[in-house]
Design an enzyme around this catalytic site. Sequence first.
Site, mmCIF file in Angstrom:
data_model
loop_
_atom_site.group_PDB
_atom_site.id
_atom_site.type_symbol
_atom_site.label_atom_id
_atom_site.label_comp_id
_atom_site.label_asym_id
_atom_site.label_seq_id
_atom_site.Cartn_x
_atom_site.Cartn_y
_atom_site.Cartn_z
ATOM 1 N N ASN A 1 1.361 -1.028 -0.383
ATOM 2 C CA ASN A 1 0.500 -0.149 0.149
ATOM 3 C C ASN A 1 0.428 1.026 0.254
ATOM 4 O OD1 ASN A 1 -2.486 1.827 0.600
ATOM 5 N ND2 ASN A 1 -2.332 1.877 2.509
ATOM 6 N N TRP A 2 0.819 1.833 -1.346
ATOM 7 C CA TRP A 2 2.498 2.601 -0.914
ATOM 8 C C TRP A 2 1.421 4.078 -0.278
ATOM 9 C CZ3 TRP A 2 4.205 1.936 -6.852
ATOM 10 C CH2 TRP A 2 5.266 0.961 -7.001
ATOM 11 N N LYS A 3 0.035 4.046 -0.512
ATOM 12 C CA LYS A 3 -0.789 5.634 0.015
ATOM 13 C C LYS A 3 -0.254 6.473 -1.023
ATOM 14 C CE LYS A 3 -0.444 3.693 4.760
ATOM 15 N NZ LYS A 3 -0.476 3.879 6.231
ATOM 16 N N HIS B 1 -10.106 1.568 5.065
ATOM 17 C CA HIS B 1 -8.256 1.591 5.341
ATOM 18 C C HIS B 1 -8.670 2.776 6.806
ATOM 19 C CE1 HIS B 1 -4.574 2.814 5.966
ATOM 20 N NE2 HIS B 1 -3.473 1.801 5.776
ATOM 21 N N GLU C 1 -6.896 5.350 7.877
ATOM 22 C CA GLU C 1 -6.455 6.693 7.652
ATOM 23 C C GLU C 1 -7.834 7.249 7.181
ATOM 24 O OE1 GLU C 1 -2.455 5.500 5.558
ATOM 25 O OE2 GLU C 1 -1.938 5.138 7.413
ATOM 26 N N GLU D 1 -5.462 -4.490 10.806
ATOM 27 C CA GLU D 1 -4.950 -3.282 11.159
ATOM 28 C C GLU D 1 -5.051 -2.728 12.857
ATOM 29 O OE1 GLU D 1 -2.966 -2.609 6.863
ATOM 30 O OE2 GLU D 1 -4.017 -0.907 7.128
ATOM 31 N N GLY E 1 2.532 2.748 11.035
ATOM 32 C CA GLY E 1 3.358 3.781 10.446
ATOM 33 C C GLY E 1 3.644 4.534 11.881
ATOM 34 N N SER F 1 3.101 -1.809 10.534
ATOM 35 C CA SER F 1 5.175 -1.654 10.731
ATOM 36 C C SER F 1 5.319 -3.349 10.309
ATOM 37 C CB SER F 1 5.530 -1.448 12.125
ATOM 38 O OG SER F 1 4.796 0.178 12.340
ATOM 39 N N GLY G 1 2.619 -0.633 4.818
ATOM 40 C CA GLY G 1 2.834 0.488 3.855
ATOM 41 C C GLY G 1 4.196 0.544 4.072
ATOM 42 N N GLY G 2 5.049 1.699 4.983
ATOM 43 C CA GLY G 2 6.671 2.280 5.161
ATOM 44 C C GLY G 2 7.278 1.502 3.937
HETATM 45 P P1 PGA Z 1 2.951 0.530 7.548
HETATM 46 O O1 PGA Z 1 1.636 0.877 7.029
HETATM 47 O O2 PGA Z 1 3.046 -1.222 7.191
HETATM 48 O O3 PGA Z 1 3.621 1.823 7.792
HETATM 49 O O4 PGA Z 1 2.761 0.531 9.148
HETATM 50 C C1 PGA Z 1 0.509 -0.775 6.653
HETATM 51 C C2 PGA Z 1 -1.157 0.312 5.849
HETATM 52 O O5 PGA Z 1 -1.869 1.245 6.468
HETATM 53 O O6 PGA Z 1 -1.670 -0.568 5.343
#
Ligand code: PGA
Length: 258
Positions: free
Chosen positions: A14-16, A100, A102, A172, A178, A214, A235-236
């Site tokens: 997930n590159w956001k 998600h 966010e 999640e 993050g 994470s 993500g990150g």
């Molecule tokens: P993260 O994000 O790996 O940076 O914690 C995961 C996500 O939000 O899908």
Amino acid sequence: MTKTLSSKPLLMANWKMNLLPHEAIDLVTKLIKLPLSLDTNLVFAPPYPYLALIEPVLKDYANICLGAQDLSVHHIGAYTGEVAGKMLKAVGVKYVLVGHSERREYHKETNVLLENKLLRAWEEQLIPVLCVGETSELRAEGQYLEYIRGQIHSVLPTECLDKVGELVIAYEPIWAIGTGKTASPAEVQEVHAYIRQVLAEFKLENTSILYGGSVKPENADDLFAMADVDGALVGGASLQLDPMQAIIQRFVKAFSKE
Ligand code: PGA
């Protein structure tokens, strides 16, 4: 721990809202060179404008697919700024994130909205990846399992089960996204096993359940070893070549049957 169920192993990046087009193409071109096994599947979810750029890069790889980070609850029409499921399908998207945290937080997405987004995704033969997970407060109060059950029950249609298509769940925990703070493998296994039970009420026990929050090379092996973990939503760490390569290699090692 032995994996007993026949859920499909999936690793989703997930590159956001990150990377410029040339960086995205460069990263994906390098990552797809890593050998995958027949059983393992990789999904890249770039920002919307890059979907059609990345699709041709992935075209010849049977186990590597395109994902989107969201879809509109509306059909095609006068909805400025929105992207319809039909459009995603037309540019080659197979998986789409729904709910998600966010989006739940910053865009005030409610369970009613998410239920309709799931239906839109299935109408277009997209596979929704429904994200669920608790806050640190709910975890501290010991309320997290009931909360997650509520998140699933309020978005999955109980009456028209015939409308339900293929589904993926991403657990999640919000406190782990993050933050660098990952849930422990035992904490993840407890929630995943519970989610599997909840899904069984909908006859969806073979749904893939991914962990997200994470994920990094240092914790991937232990998380992938858990019986009810079918992969990860990253993500990150998916924005950089070295850590994502390492996670893909660990994923393939953990989930290949050959
Ligand atoms: P993260 O994000 O790996 O940076 O914690 C995961 C996500 O939000 O899908």
